[in-house]
Design an enzyme around this catalytic site. Structure first.
Site, PDB file in Angstrom:
ATOM      1  N   ASP A  98       6.637  -1.159   5.682  1.00  0.00           N
ATOM      2  CA  ASP A  98       5.235  -1.037   5.273  1.00  0.00           C
ATOM      3  C   ASP A  98       4.392  -2.058   6.032  1.00  0.00           C
ATOM      4  OD1 ASP A  98       6.056   0.888   3.359  1.00  0.00           O
ATOM      5  OD2 ASP A  98       6.619  -0.725   1.998  1.00  0.00           O
ATOM      6  N   SER A 144      11.861   0.635   3.348  1.00  0.00           N
ATOM      7  CA  SER A 144      10.493   1.040   3.647  1.00  0.00           C
ATOM      8  C   SER A 144       9.825   0.018   4.555  1.00  0.00           C
ATOM      9  CB  SER A 144       9.691   1.175   2.346  1.00  0.00           C
ATOM     10  OG  SER A 144       8.428   1.747   2.587  1.00  0.00           O
ATOM     11  N   SER A 149       8.595   4.787   4.909  1.00  0.00           N
ATOM     12  CA  SER A 149       7.723   3.757   5.478  1.00  0.00           C
ATOM     13  C   SER A 149       6.272   4.199   5.394  1.00  0.00           C
ATOM     14  CB  SER A 149       8.078   3.484   6.945  1.00  0.00           C
ATOM     15  OG  SER A 149       9.404   3.041   7.073  1.00  0.00           O
TER      16      SER A 149
END
Length: 354
Positions: free
Chosen positions: A272, A270, A232
């Site tokens: 983000d 991830s 992340s």
């Protein structure tokens, strides 16, 4: 490998042609403070807290214009829906490890309640990345005292980078990563404004420097590596430009876009996120849309450099279960840039601004 942590520009690598602020950090934006508390026992715990504190929130201003952009929502960003709904930031921004985010939010609630004794509703904003590859994340070692210390001792100086605070146990692009920061100054509508970024890097992909791929398997070929889970990235963008919440959403998008410049894979797992806010007093009319491009460029360049700083300032770390994550070998990065003829190519006349 034994090397001194060095910022991107100290290695002779400059991203873009825009000048930086004096510190080349998010704290170049007036009234923005950063604090860290590191929790590291030298063995199984490598974690901590990083706080970004807009000082104006403690000076009689109940909220600042803000926006959140979700590149991929595999994460736990406490408080984000109210920022989306109202377009304002009401608290410091705290970053920590995934399983500590809820305790951190409760601690930040304590901070807010102490400052507003009559309040009955608060929106603490707390983000995270997963540092379980190097830290025993299930122990949830972050306490209220850690969070309050990071917020209350935040300063306007150059923030520590690399393996510190919320970046103590993070990894990115096959290497040890951590916290990074950078800034840019740009002329907009006859005035000079500052854009600053701070990142907590913990994502997968192939390290790319000035457009040159640098796979970990090639830069550190003698070491086995395991891809950490929970990749992340948290990005915080601050500015003093007169923009509104909708325009800050546009800046936040560019912050996540900038991850691609350093080789982010944007994988399924991830989380983000980018959070953008302004410290500027709100005018009757925000900046005209046709004049916002310099701010876009400043966000892209400052986030890219902050991400590189988060890697170049990190050190090789041995963590839980004996796992080792190696620092980026600076000399091999420079050798590769020279070999392909890219060293210094993106350094413009105003690039060495700090």
């Amino acid at each position: 490998m034994d090397q001194k942590p060095r910022r991107t520009r100290d290695l002779g690598i400059a991203v873009g042609a825009l000048p930086t602020g004096p510190l080349n950090a998010i704290t170049d934006v007036a009234d923005v403070l950063v604090g860290h508390v590191t929790v590291d026992d030298g063995a199984d715990l490598h974690t901590g807290v990083t706080a970004v504190v807009p000082r104006r929130l403690s000076a009689g201003h109940p909220a600042l214009p803000a926006a959140v952009y979700v590149g991929n929502g595999y994460g736990k960003l406490v408080g984000s829906t109210q920022v989306d709904e109202l377009g304002v930031l009401e608290s410091p921004i705290v970053l920590t490890a995934t399983l500590s985010v809820f305790r951190a939010a409760d601690a930040l609630l304590t901070y807010l309640m102490d400052r507003h004794p009559a309040g009955v509703s608060f929106n603490p904003l707390v983000g995270e990345t997963n540092d379980a590859h190097l830290s025993d994340i299930r122990r949830r070692p972050v306490t209220e005292e850690h969070v309050l210390a990071a917020v209350e001792h935040a300063s306007a100086g150059l923030p520590a980078e690399g393996c510190v605070g919320a970046g103590t146990g993070t990894t990115a692009l096959g290497f040890k990563a951590g916290i990074g920061t950078s800034s840019r100054r740009v002329g907009v509508d006859g005035s000079v404004h500052t854009v600053g970024a701070l990142v907590q890097s913990n994502f997968s992909g192939i390290l790319t420097v000035l457009g040159v791929p640098m796979p970990a398997a090639e830069l550190v070929p003698q070491h086995d590596r395991e891809e950490p889970p929970g990749n992340s990235c948290m990005i915080i963008v601050a500015t003093d430009a007169p923009v509104d919440a909708r325009q800050l959403g546009r800046l936040a998008r560019r912050a996540v876009f900038a991850m691609s410049r350093v080789g982010a894979a944007y994988t399924h797992g991830s989380g983000d996120y980018a959070i953008a806010f302004t410290t500027a007093p709100q005018p009757q009319q925000p900046l005209p849309e046709a004049m916002i491009d310099p701010l876009f460029a400043a966000v892209m360049d400052s986030v890219e450099e902050a991400l590189l700083n988060s890697l170049f300032m990190a050190v090789t770390t041995t963590g839980v279960r004996g796992r080792v994550q190696h620092a980026v070998p600076h000399h091999r990065v420079l050798q590769r840039l020279v070999t392909v003829g890219r060293a210094g190519q993106r350094q413009g006349p105003g690039a060495a601004g700090h």
